[in-house]
Structures are given as structure tokens and as C-alpha cells.
Design an enzyme around this catalytic site. Sequence first.
Site, PDB file in Angstrom:
ATOM      1  N   ILE A 158       7.730   7.303   8.089  1.00 52.62           N
ATOM      2  CA  ILE A 158       6.316   7.500   8.387  1.00 52.62           C
ATOM      3  C   ILE A 158       5.698   8.445   7.348  1.00 52.62           C
ATOM      4  O   ILE A 158       6.010   9.643   7.308  1.00 52.62           O
ATOM      5  CB  ILE A 158       6.121   8.082   9.805  1.00 52.62           C
ATOM      6  CG1 ILE A 158       6.871   7.224  10.832  1.00 52.62           C
ATOM      7  CG2 ILE A 158       4.637   8.177  10.129  1.00 52.62           C
ATOM      8  CD1 ILE A 158       6.471   5.752  10.847  1.00 52.62           C
ATOM      9  N   ASN A 216      -2.866  -4.981   7.379  1.00 55.03           N
ATOM     10  CA  ASN A 216      -3.585  -5.809   6.404  1.00 55.03           C
ATOM     11  C   ASN A 216      -4.608  -4.997   5.623  1.00 55.03           C
ATOM     12  O   ASN A 216      -4.830  -5.230   4.435  1.00 55.03           O
ATOM     13  CB  ASN A 216      -4.251  -6.998   7.101  1.00 55.03           C
ATOM     14  CG  ASN A 216      -3.301  -8.164   7.277  1.00 55.03           C
ATOM     15  OD1 ASN A 216      -2.408  -8.373   6.466  1.00 55.03           O
ATOM     16  ND2 ASN A 216      -3.496  -8.915   8.345  1.00 55.03           N
ATOM     17  N   GLN A 267       7.814  -8.005 -34.015  1.00 56.26           N
ATOM     18  CA  GLN A 267       7.442  -9.146 -33.184  1.00 56.26           C
ATOM     19  C   GLN A 267       8.029  -9.038 -31.783  1.00 56.26           C
ATOM     20  O   GLN A 267       7.348  -9.344 -30.788  1.00 56.26           O
ATOM     21  CB  GLN A 267       7.903 -10.451 -33.841  1.00 56.26           C
ATOM     22  CG  GLN A 267       7.099 -10.838 -35.074  1.00 56.26           C
ATOM     23  CD  GLN A 267       7.513 -12.188 -35.619  1.00 56.26           C
ATOM     24  OE1 GLN A 267       8.412 -12.844 -35.094  1.00 56.26           O
ATOM     25  NE2 GLN A 267       6.831 -12.623 -36.671  1.00 56.26           N
ATOM     26  N   GLU A 283       5.239  -2.074   4.379  1.00 58.43           N
ATOM     27  CA  GLU A 283       4.101  -2.886   4.834  1.00 58.43           C
ATOM     28  C   GLU A 283       4.323  -4.363   4.542  1.00 58.43           C
ATOM     29  O   GLU A 283       3.423  -5.100   4.149  1.00 58.43           O
ATOM     30  CB  GLU A 283       2.796  -2.369   4.217  1.00 58.43           C
ATOM     31  CG  GLU A 283       2.493  -0.957   4.679  1.00 58.43           C
ATOM     32  CD  GLU A 283       1.205  -0.396   4.143  1.00 58.43           C
ATOM     33  OE1 GLU A 283       0.292  -1.197   3.882  1.00 58.43           O
ATOM     34  OE2 GLU A 283       1.109   0.826   3.971  1.00 58.43           O
ATOM     35  N   PHE A 323      10.092 -17.585  10.622  1.00 58.40           N
ATOM     36  CA  PHE A 323      10.475 -16.171  10.687  1.00 58.40           C
ATOM     37  C   PHE A 323      11.794 -15.966  11.430  1.00 58.40           C
ATOM     38  O   PHE A 323      12.358 -14.892  11.365  1.00 58.40           O
ATOM     39  CB  PHE A 323       9.378 -15.357  11.363  1.00 58.40           C
ATOM     40  CG  PHE A 323       8.134 -15.235  10.515  1.00 58.40           C
ATOM     41  CD1 PHE A 323       8.024 -14.248   9.577  1.00 58.40           C
ATOM     42  CD2 PHE A 323       7.093 -16.142  10.672  1.00 58.40           C
ATOM     43  CE1 PHE A 323       6.885 -14.142   8.786  1.00 58.40           C
ATOM     44  CE2 PHE A 323       5.957 -16.042   9.882  1.00 58.40           C
ATOM     45  CZ  PHE A 323       5.852 -15.042   8.944  1.00 58.40           C
TER      46      PHE A 323
END
Length: 390
Positions: free
Chosen positions: A169, A246, A285, A369, A389
Site C-alpha cells: 500500500i 482505472n 550506426q 494496478e 480469467f
Amino acid sequence: MPLLESAVDLLDLHRGLDDEAVAIRDTTRRFVDRELRPHLADWYEAGALPVREIARTLGGLGLLGMHLEGYGCAGATATAYGLACLELEAGDSGLRSLVSVQGSLAMYAIHRYGGEEQKQRWLPAMATGEAIGCFGLTEPDFGSNPAGMRTHARRDGGDWVLAGTKMWITNGSVADVAVVWARTDDGIRGFLVPVGTPGFTAPEITRKLSLRASVTSELILDDVRLPADAMLPDAAGLSAPLSCLNEARFGIVFGAVGAARDCLDTAIAYAREREIFDRKLAAFQATQLKLADMGVELGKAMLLALHLATLKTQGLLQPHQISAGKLNNVREAIRIARESRTVLGANGISLEYPVLRHANNLESVLTYEGTSEVHQLVIGQALTGTAAFR
């Protein structure tokens, strides 16, 4: 050919920004560069961040809960909020995490699902940084599957009694209030737990190899007794905390671009100065091929972030689109950080340069998240109409 001010300007995407977004971007960039960047390596090495001091300054700049309306919040556009997250994470992912958790998780939860008294009590103080919030959803055994949470709240007379543990957290041990999600007989509900409530503790998690310039904690709720009005009245079911996620994921879409930009700008500056075999490293390069590929991916990530901001402003942004943005931009940011490290050679592992610090931080951003796999499955469901899922 004139040199670009920054690698992120390769496609001139800044030309479509409005004045407010540019002003917020520039203000945030100056603050990060002048006030925070000189200390970031030390904070990272020490595994510490002066959260309260930084939060009060961020609040003074109007960056906490900046995309919310009222209660001392600025009501900024999605693009302006995204660009602030970009500039914060160009400094360090821990800075953007502080702002994301404060504004897009804790404050957003109260703003959208709280009662008027809850909003008046917490939001103005959180907007100024005088009060810090955290968001307790993830548990030791339930990260990607929050529906399996074991933290529960039971009625006892007119009170609620919460028991359980939350893990990983951000801001937990420095917070004044925790937004805690718990299972009840009526489904998952959100509760506001003020620090100092008997039975509530938040020990800090140490010995991290990532997000070291960020406070990460465990939340322990040992029969924490709360009054009835501690519950967020309008949050019912898992959709409530997921909507908060979200909001925060949207900021990550931009934030990852900031970390990648800082890495690529560092690699370009280093290559232009470093000499090898009597030539500048930038003249080879092999070096230019690396820089070109990174520049193109950075531009694409920025274009994606700006497009999602447009959809959000229009009220059209869908969860699977946010998943696409987080999946792509964090994944590409890690690749840019790692490739930039190769340009710097052995110097790339030193805290004198930010690239490996960003790479380590992005390993956490990749999984928090929503892991990459979870976002892939969200996108897969959108493409096929079938959830996979389980």
C-alpha cells in the site's frame, strides 16, 4: 538539422496541446527538475521519501486531485493531468505514485462514492497535501483477484468492525486516512479508516529493490471499530474499487512515457558526449539504430496516451482501452530503459544516471494496478467477447 529539445518531440505531438495543459506540464517539469531531481538518487539509495513535505508543495501547485471538481480541486483536463503524471514520473515513479494514490485512488474514491460530510472533511485537506490518503485493496494472497479478498467488515450494533490485512500500500504508513475495501454480508464495501483508530497499524515495507523513493506499507486491521458513517455510501460491489484503479491506470499511461523519455534523453546526451575509438558514440550506426527505435516507440506511446486523454475528455474511454495503454506504454518504457542502459555501458548501472533507477521502478509499475497478463486478458475479452480469467 536542428537538435530536438527532447526525444519526446520527435513527432511534434506537443503542437496540439492547449495552453492550460502546456502551463501545467511546464510548471510540473520545473518543479521536478529544480526541487526534486537533485535529491532523487539519494532518496532512492536511502529508501526514503519526505512524503509530507513534497505533498504540501504538490498541493500548493494544485496537482493533488487536480482532475476532480470542487472541494479545493483544480478540475483540470484529462490531458493536463496526464502530462503532470508524465513529468512527475520523468523524475521518479515514486513521485507519480504519490500523486496517483492521493488523487486518483483515495481522493477519487471519496469524491465519487463518499457522502457530503466525508467529502468536506477530507478532500480540501487532501487537495492541499495537509492530509495524506492511501488505498487498501490488495491483500497478501489476493492481488490480481481482488474478488477473493479476506478482509471483512461485520456489523456490531451501530458500528462496523473490520478485520484483515492489506499489502503493498503506497503512502500507508504516512497516511492520515485509509480507504479500505472489505467484504460484508451485502458485498464489497469501502470504508474510511482514520489513522489512530484502535486496532489499525501500517508497518512500512522495507528492503525493496524497486520504488525505493516511495513509502510502501502493510495495513493491519485488528478488529477496527468504526462508526456507521465511516462507510462510503455509494460504493457497492467490486466495480467501485476497480473504477478507482482505472483512474490511476490512466495516469500510469502518461507516467510511463515520462520515465522512458528521461531514459532516452539521458542516453542521447551521453552518446553525444562520450568518445570511443576517437569518435563520439552518437556517430556510430549501431548507436543511432538503438536511439531511432527507442524514439519511434516513445512517440507511439505518447500518441496513444494523448488519444486516450481525448477519449476520456469526451466521456468515451473504456476500461479495455486503458488496459491497452498501460500494457503498451509500461512494457515499452521498460524496453527503452534497458536499451538506454546499454548505451551508457557500465555507467548505466550508477545512480549518477537515472536509467537503471527507472528500469527498476518500472518493474513495479508493470505489475501494480494490473499485471501485464491481466491487461492482456482484458484486451482479449474485448476482442473475443469471452472472459478467460479462470
